[in-house]
Design a protein around this motif. Structure first.
Motif, short mmCIF file in Angstrom:
data_model
loop_
_atom_site.label_atom_id
_atom_site.label_comp_id
_atom_site.label_asym_id
_atom_site.label_seq_id
_atom_site.Cartn_x
_atom_site.Cartn_y
_atom_site.Cartn_z
N GLY A 98 0.70 -0.87 0.05
CA GLY A 98 0.20 -0.27 -0.54
C GLY A 98 0.50 1.41 -0.29
O GLY A 98 0.56 2.57 -0.45
N SER A 102 0.58 4.24 -2.85
CA SER A 102 0.55 5.56 -2.38
C SER A 102 1.85 6.51 -3.34
O SER A 102 2.15 7.49 -3.17
CB SER A 102 1.32 5.51 -0.49
OG SER A 102 -0.66 5.30 -0.64
N VAL A 179 -4.44 -3.64 -3.09
CA VAL A 179 -3.78 -4.57 -2.65
C VAL A 179 -4.35 -6.46 -2.92
O VAL A 179 -5.22 -5.92 -1.88
CB VAL A 179 -2.79 -4.59 -1.71
CG1 VAL A 179 -1.54 -6.06 -1.78
CG2 VAL A 179 -2.18 -3.65 -1.94
#
Length: 234
Positions: A98, A102, A179
C-alpha cells in the motif's frame, strides 16, 4: 537463431530479472536484497526485503496452495530459493505494498518529499496508444496492464510464485490503490485474483461488480473427466 529481431516485442521472463539481479550485485558489491532494501525500500518507508525462504524458515509464512483437479493442496513442503528473489520469491505485506502504491499515486513523493521524478512514475503507466483490446502493443516493456472492462482507467501488475498470487492496482481518478494477496497459485484459465480485482474496481467506481464464472473449476473437472475416461478406455 532469434525468434524475432531484438527490440520488436517485449516478452517478460523471470530469467531477465535473475540476470538483472546479478548485475545489481556485481555493480553494488551488495546482496540484491540488501541493496534494494537500502536504496529503494527504506527511502520509500517500506520494510527491508525478505525472501520467501527466509520468511518460511522464520515460520511466519502461511501455507500456499495449488490445485489438483479442483482440490486445494498445501505447498508447505515447497522449497523457496534465495537466488530467485530478484524474480518472484519475495515476501512482503499488504501495508508495504500500500505504501508503494501511495508513492505512485502521489507522483513519486513520500510525505511530500520527492523520491521519484514525475517522468519516472509516468513511464510506468501506459499511454493512450500503448494498449489495444488484446493487451500491450509490441515494444511496450514493463508497463502496467489495464483492468479490462473497468468504467474508469485502472492499471495493475501481478506476480505468481509457487502457491501464492499477488496483485497491485491503481485507480488514479479515485486516488485508490488496491492490494490483493492470495495464498493460492493463479491456476489455469482466468485468474480468480484478477476477477476479484475487477469486482473491487467496479465497486470503487459505483458500478455493480460483474458476475464471476468459475472457469478454473470447470477446467479442473473437465481435466479430471478426461483422465478418468483415458484410464477406463485403457
Amino acid at each position: 537463431t532469434f525468434v524475432r529481431e531484438p527490440g520488436q516485442r517485449f516478452d517478460p521472463s523471470s530469467l531477465d530479472y535473475l540476470i538483472l539481479g546479478r548485475v545489481v550485485e556485481a555493480l553494488s558489491g551488495q546482496r540484491y536484497s540488501a541493496h534494494v532494501s537500502e536504496h529503494v525500500l527504506a527511502p520509500a518507508g517500506m520494510q527491508p526485503l525478505r525472501s520467501l525462504a527466509g520468511t518460511a524458515r522464520g515460520e511466519r509464512l502461511v501455507d500456499g496452495h495449488s490445485y489438483l483437479f479442483g482440490r486445494p493442496l498445501a505447498t508447505r513442503a515447497q522449497v523457496f530459493a534465495d537466488g530467485m528473489v530478484p524474480a518472484t520469491h519475495i515476501s512482503t505485506s499488504a501495508v508495504d505494498l500500500g505504501g508503494f502504491l501511495s508513492l505512485l499515486l502521489d507522483q513519486g513523493r513520500v510525505e511530500g518529499q520527492p523520491l521519484l521524478s514525475t517522468a519516472s512514475v509516468e513511464a510506468l503507466m501506459p499511454g493512450d496508444g500503448d494498449h489495444t483490446d488484446n493487451g500491450p502493443v509490441d515494444g511496450v516493456a514493463g508497463r502496467w496492464k489495464p483492468v479490462r472492462g473497468a468504467e474508469e482507467p485502472a492499471w495493475y501488475r501481478e506476480g505468481v510464485s509457487p502457491g501464492f498470487h499477488a496483485v497491485v492496482a491503481l485507480v488514479p481518478q479515485q486516488d485508490l490503490g488496491i492490494v490483493i494477496l492470495a495464498n493460492r497459485a493463479g491456476g489455469p484459465g482466468p485468474s480468480a485474483a484478477l476477477a476479484l480485482l475487477s469486482g473491487v474496481v467496479d465497486h470503487a467506481a459505483g458500478q455493480s461488480p460483474r458476475p464471476y464464472f468459475p472457469w478454473e473449476r470447470v477446467l479442473h473437472i473437465a481435466l479430471f473427466g478426461l483422465v478418468v475416461a483415458s484410464i477406463l478406455r485403457t
